[in-house]
Design a protein around this motif. Structure first.
Motif, PDB file in Angstrom:
ATOM      1  N   THR A 135       0.830  -1.211   0.000  1.00 23.73           N
ATOM      2  CA  THR A 135       0.000   0.000   0.000  1.00 23.73           C
ATOM      3  C   THR A 135       0.864   1.262   0.000  1.00 23.73           C
ATOM      4  OG1 THR A 135      -0.204   0.067   2.435  1.00 23.73           O
ATOM      5  CG2 THR A 135      -1.863  -1.189   1.215  1.00 23.73           C
ATOM      6  N   ILE A 136       2.040   1.193   0.597  1.00 24.17           N
ATOM      7  CA  ILE A 136       2.956   2.334   0.548  1.00 24.17           C
ATOM      8  C   ILE A 136       3.422   2.560  -0.892  1.00 24.17           C
ATOM      9  CG2 ILE A 136       5.142   3.279   1.378  1.00 24.17           C
ATOM     10  CD1 ILE A 136       3.023   3.018   3.566  1.00 24.17           C
ATOM     11  N   PHE A 137       3.674   1.482  -1.608  1.00 21.92           N
ATOM     12  CA  PHE A 137       4.117   1.592  -2.999  1.00 21.92           C
ATOM     13  C   PHE A 137       2.989   2.066  -3.903  1.00 21.92           C
ATOM     14  CE2 PHE A 137       8.297  -0.673  -3.751  1.00 21.92           C
ATOM     15  CZ  PHE A 137       8.704  -0.625  -2.427  1.00 21.92           C
ATOM     16  N   LEU A 138       1.770   1.600  -3.647  1.00 23.43           N
ATOM     17  CA  LEU A 138       0.647   1.903  -4.532  1.00 23.43           C
ATOM     18  C   LEU A 138       0.056   3.283  -4.299  1.00 23.43           C
ATOM     19  CD1 LEU A 138      -1.176  -1.539  -4.416  1.00 23.43           C
ATOM     20  CD2 LEU A 138      -0.192  -0.492  -6.450  1.00 23.43           C
ATOM     21  N   ASN A 139       0.342   3.876  -3.159  1.00 26.37           N
ATOM     22  CA  ASN A 139      -0.225   5.179  -2.852  1.00 26.37           C
ATOM     23  C   ASN A 139       0.261   6.217  -3.861  1.00 26.37           C
ATOM     24  OD1 ASN A 139      -1.673   7.112  -1.510  1.00 26.37           O
ATOM     25  ND2 ASN A 139      -0.315   7.224   0.260  1.00 26.37           N
ATOM     26  N   ARG A 140      -0.674   6.854  -4.566  1.00 25.49           N
ATOM     27  CA  ARG A 140      -0.394   7.879  -5.574  1.00 25.49           C
ATOM     28  C   ARG A 140       0.388   7.332  -6.765  1.00 25.49           C
ATOM     29  NH1 ARG A 140       1.202  13.441  -2.308  1.00 25.49           N
ATOM     30  NH2 ARG A 140      -0.461  13.363  -0.769  1.00 25.49           N
ATOM     31  N   THR A 141       0.349   6.045  -6.996  1.00 26.33           N
ATOM     32  CA  THR A 141       1.105   5.446  -8.094  1.00 26.33           C
ATOM     33  C   THR A 141       0.268   4.370  -8.762  1.00 26.33           C
ATOM     34  OG1 THR A 141       3.125   5.770  -6.790  1.00 26.33           O
ATOM     35  CG2 THR A 141       3.301   4.392  -8.744  1.00 26.33           C
ATOM     36  N   ARG A 142       0.289   4.341 -10.084  1.00 34.25           N
ATOM     37  CA  ARG A 142      -0.438   3.325 -10.821  1.00 34.25           C
ATOM     38  C   ARG A 142       0.127   1.946 -10.540  1.00 34.25           C
ATOM     39  NH1 ARG A 142       0.804   3.611 -15.788  1.00 34.25           N
ATOM     40  NH2 ARG A 142      -0.953   2.400 -16.568  1.00 34.25           N
ATOM     41  N   GLY A 143      -0.767   0.972 -10.472  1.00 34.06           N
ATOM     42  CA  GLY A 143      -0.346  -0.382 -10.177  1.00 34.06           C
ATOM     43  C   GLY A 143       0.617  -0.941 -11.198  1.00 34.06           C
ATOM     44  N   GLY A 144       0.420  -0.571 -12.476  1.00 36.67           N
ATOM     45  CA  GLY A 144       1.312  -1.077 -13.514  1.00 36.67           C
ATOM     46  C   GLY A 144       2.746  -0.622 -13.333  1.00 36.67           C
ATOM     47  N   VAL A 145       2.942   0.496 -12.649  1.00 38.40           N
ATOM     48  CA  VAL A 145       4.290   0.999 -12.365  1.00 38.40           C
ATOM     49  C   VAL A 145       4.791   0.463 -11.029  1.00 38.40           C
ATOM     50  CG1 VAL A 145       5.655   3.083 -11.949  1.00 38.40           C
ATOM     51  CG2 VAL A 145       3.875   3.083 -13.715  1.00 38.40           C
ATOM     52  N   ARG A 184       8.978   7.096   0.867  1.00 37.08           N
ATOM     53  CA  ARG A 184       8.536   5.696   0.825  1.00 37.08           C
ATOM     54  C   ARG A 184       9.573   4.771   1.465  1.00 37.08           C
ATOM     55  NH1 ARG A 184       4.225   5.325  -3.437  1.00 37.08           N
ATOM     56  NH2 ARG A 184       4.583   7.022  -4.922  1.00 37.08           N
ATOM     57  N   ALA A 185      10.832   4.987   1.109  1.00 37.09           N
ATOM     58  CA  ALA A 185      11.887   4.119   1.634  1.00 37.09           C
ATOM     59  C   ALA A 185      11.984   4.237   3.156  1.00 37.09           C
ATOM     60  CB  ALA A 185      13.222   4.476   0.982  1.00 37.09           C
ATOM     61  N   LYS A 186      11.942   5.465   3.664  1.00 36.06           N
ATOM     62  CA  LYS A 186      12.022   5.653   5.114  1.00 36.06           C
ATOM     63  C   LYS A 186      10.833   5.007   5.819  1.00 36.06           C
ATOM     64  CE  LYS A 186      14.663   9.966   4.836  1.00 36.06           C
ATOM     65  NZ  LYS A 186      14.629  11.442   5.037  1.00 36.06           N
ATOM     66  N   LYS A 187       9.634   5.145   5.237  1.00 38.77           N
ATOM     67  CA  LYS A 187       8.450   4.527   5.837  1.00 38.77           C
ATOM     68  C   LYS A 187       8.592   3.015   5.890  1.00 38.77           C
ATOM     69  CE  LYS A 187       4.871   7.939   4.708  1.00 38.77           C
ATOM     70  NZ  LYS A 187       3.619   8.174   3.944  1.00 38.77           N
ATOM     71  N   CYS A 188       9.004   2.424   4.771  1.00 34.56           N
ATOM     72  CA  CYS A 188       9.102   0.963   4.713  1.00 34.56           C
ATOM     73  C   CYS A 188      10.107   0.427   5.738  1.00 34.56           C
ATOM     74  CB  CYS A 188       9.499   0.516   3.302  1.00 34.56           C
ATOM     75  SG  CYS A 188       8.221   0.781   2.053  1.00 34.56           S
ATOM     76  N   ILE A 189      11.251   1.067   5.822  1.00 30.41           N
ATOM     77  CA  ILE A 189      12.270   0.626   6.775  1.00 30.41           C
ATOM     78  C   ILE A 189      11.791   0.833   8.207  1.00 30.41           C
ATOM     79  CG2 ILE A 189      14.603   1.097   7.625  1.00 30.41           C
ATOM     80  CD1 ILE A 189      15.394   1.717   4.715  1.00 30.41           C
ATOM     81  N   ALA A 190      11.164   1.964   8.482  1.00 26.37           N
ATOM     82  CA  ALA A 190      10.662   2.223   9.836  1.00 26.37           C
ATOM     83  C   ALA A 190       9.561   1.243  10.221  1.00 26.37           C
ATOM     84  CB  ALA A 190      10.152   3.662   9.922  1.00 26.37           C
ATOM     85  N   ILE A 191       8.670   0.928   9.292  1.00 24.10           N
ATOM     86  CA  ILE A 191       7.616  -0.052   9.579  1.00 24.10           C
ATOM     87  C   ILE A 191       8.227  -1.410   9.922  1.00 24.10           C
ATOM     88  CG2 ILE A 191       5.762  -1.409   8.508  1.00 24.10           C
ATOM     89  CD1 ILE A 191       4.962   1.142   6.981  1.00 24.10           C
ATOM     90  N   ALA A 192       9.228  -1.818   9.128  1.00 21.87           N
ATOM     91  CA  ALA A 192       9.874  -3.107   9.382  1.00 21.87           C
ATOM     92  C   ALA A 192      10.573  -3.122  10.739  1.00 21.87           C
ATOM     93  CB  ALA A 192      10.878  -3.410   8.265  1.00 21.87           C
ATOM     94  N   GLN A 193      11.239  -2.030  11.094  1.00 24.10           N
ATOM     95  CA  GLN A 193      11.948  -1.989  12.372  1.00 24.10           C
ATOM     96  C   GLN A 193      10.985  -2.057  13.550  1.00 24.10           C
ATOM     97  OE1 GLN A 193      14.244   1.612  11.908  1.00 24.10           O
ATOM     98  NE2 GLN A 193      15.909   0.586  10.806  1.00 24.10           N
ATOM     99  N   LEU A 194       9.866  -1.351  13.470  1.00 25.79           N
ATOM    100  CA  LEU A 194       8.900  -1.403  14.558  1.00 25.79           C
ATOM    101  C   LEU A 194       8.174  -2.739  14.581  1.00 25.79           C
ATOM    102  CD1 LEU A 194       7.644   0.038  16.915  1.00 25.79           C
ATOM    103  CD2 LEU A 194       6.003   1.113  15.364  1.00 25.79           C
ATOM    104  N   TRP A 195       7.959  -3.325  13.415  1.00 27.69           N
ATOM    105  CA  TRP A 195       7.298  -4.637  13.349  1.00 27.69           C
ATOM    106  C   TRP A 195       8.132  -5.686  14.093  1.00 27.69           C
ATOM    107  CZ3 TRP A 195       2.910  -5.134   9.869  1.00 27.69           C
ATOM    108  CH2 TRP A 195       2.304  -6.393   9.903  1.00 27.69           C
ATOM    109  N   GLU A 196       9.450  -5.550  14.027  1.00 24.51           N
ATOM    110  CA  GLU A 196      10.317  -6.503  14.725  1.00 24.51           C
ATOM    111  C   GLU A 196      10.135  -6.420  16.232  1.00 24.51           C
ATOM    112  OE1 GLU A 196      14.347  -7.581  12.531  1.00 24.51           O
ATOM    113  OE2 GLU A 196      14.224  -5.432  12.924  1.00 24.51           O
ATOM    114  N   THR A 197       9.963  -5.239  16.752  1.00 21.53           N
ATOM    115  CA  THR A 197       9.893  -5.063  18.203  1.00 21.53           C
ATOM    116  C   THR A 197       8.466  -5.017  18.740  1.00 21.53           C
ATOM    117  OG1 THR A 197      10.001  -2.653  17.954  1.00 21.53           O
ATOM    118  CG2 THR A 197      12.090  -3.830  18.196  1.00 21.53           C
TER     119      THR A 197
END
Length: 354
Positions: A135-145, A184-197
């Motif tokens: 959903t982070i990738f798809l936000n404001r971006t076409r699915g084909g891209v 997007r990159a910062k969000k994805c990494i931050a989500i993963a880090q918090l998901w771990e803990t």
């Protein structure tokens, strides 16, 4: 500012304050008699910024004009000021055609007995972390891209731990074509880090301000979480950084029932509770594709769904016949209306992930 007497008279006629000319505003539209968009020619008014055509008492003598005389070359006399004014007609370049009206939004709809609608969320429903990243990738971006890049990222970083420890510069370079790549990159990494803990867990819900309704979440503090017995609006993934309405809607539709142990998927499979109602039936998303998906899901049960209110009406025989074959739906006031006339299988390049 000292106003000329003529200007003061015009403002009095229009019941406007004398400081009106210093405001960021405009008077009413020009008279509709002209059939053109007119601009005020202020140069014809040395002591006033107000065009007399704006005055309700001024009637340009259009009825007496020679129909062969171009309006642009015609001057009108204002009987109140005895000054001439001439309307300006907006120039239109012959080299640039008029832009066509925007096409009606439409989407292909698979038959209601098809195994899936075609959203990537269906593929990732049992992997909630990947679904949220999608959903982070798809936000404001076409699915084909977005989707080809998404799956390349999953190949490079196949686990939560891999994304949590990813090099930011490398991650950014992989997704630069999507735009907003740094955020997007910062969000994805931050989500993963918090998901771990602190991963999403049953009986641990956090506020999301103004979701799903305005003022929701204001009765919960920022660092508080509540259990499932608490009736206040809160969500198991709302503590993750960068998670907005689109991510929450997607997760609620496809993942929440499984996390809470109420069913083995979002469709209510193996639901133990009597009278179980899947979470997707209570979601009112803003995203077009999610709305299309829920329209399709409700049609499976014989209902036409209103995406604004959630109201249901029985689907007519014609609509149900259309729902049983591959077709196209078009958007009306945010709702998807299924085309009830026969539609060819070839859909001319339309795709659900657009």
């Amino acid at each position: 500012m000292l106003l000329p007497e003529t200007t003061r008279q015009i403002l009095d006629e229009l019941n406007l304050p004398y400081d009106f000319l210093s405001l960021d505003s405009s008077l009413s539209d020009p008279p509709s008699d002209f059939g053109h968009d007119l601009e005020d020619d202020i140069s014809l008014y040395p002591d006033s910024k107000v065009c007399p055509s704006k005055s309700p008492h001024f009637q340009p003598p259009t009825a007496n004009l020679d129909p062969q005389t171009p309006v642009k070359s015609t001057k009108f006399l204002d009987p109140e000021t005895s000054k001439l004014w001439r309307p300006k007609i907006a120039k239109r370049s012959p080299y640039f055609p008029i832009a066509p009206a925007p096409a009606i939004s439409c989407l292909p709809f698979p038959p209601i007995d098809a195994p899936s609608f075609g959203l990537v969320q269906e593929q990732l429903a049992h992997e909630p972390f990947k679904l949220i990243i999608a959903t982070i990738f798809l936000n404001r971006t076409r699915g084909g891209v977005a989707l080809p890049v998404l799956f390349k990222v999953f190949e490079r970083y196949p686990t939560i731990e891999a994304i949590a420890s990813a090099d930011l510069a490398e991650f950014v370079s992989m997704i630069h074509c999507l735009g907003f790549q740094n955020q997007r990159a910062k969000k994805c990494i931050a989500i993963a880090q918090l998901w771990e803990t602190d991963p999403p867990a049953k009986n641990k819900r956090y506020r999301k301000l103004h979701y799903p309704r305005k003022l929701d979440g204001r009765d919960i503090t920022a660092d508080e979480y509540i259990d499932d017995e608490d009736p206040r609006a809160a969500w198991e993934i709302a503590h993750l950084p960068g998670v907005g309405a689109y991510s929450l809607d997607s997760w609620r539709i496809f993942c929440r029932d499984e996390l809470r142990g109420l069913a083995t998927d979002w469709k209510g499979t193996d639901a133990a509770a009597h009278g179980f109602v899947p979470e997707w039936k209570s979601v009112l998303p803003q995203d077009k594709e999610l709305r299309a998906y829920l329209t399709w899901m409700w049609l499976k049960e014989g209902w036409v769904w209103d995406c604004h209110s959630g109201d249901l009406t029985p689907a007519g025989d014609k609509t149900l016949r259309a729902a049983q074959r591959e077709g196209v739906a078009h958007e009306e006031d945010g709702n998807w209306v299924l085309q009830t006339s026969p539609v060819k299988k070839a859909l001319n390049g339309l795709h659900a992930m657009d």
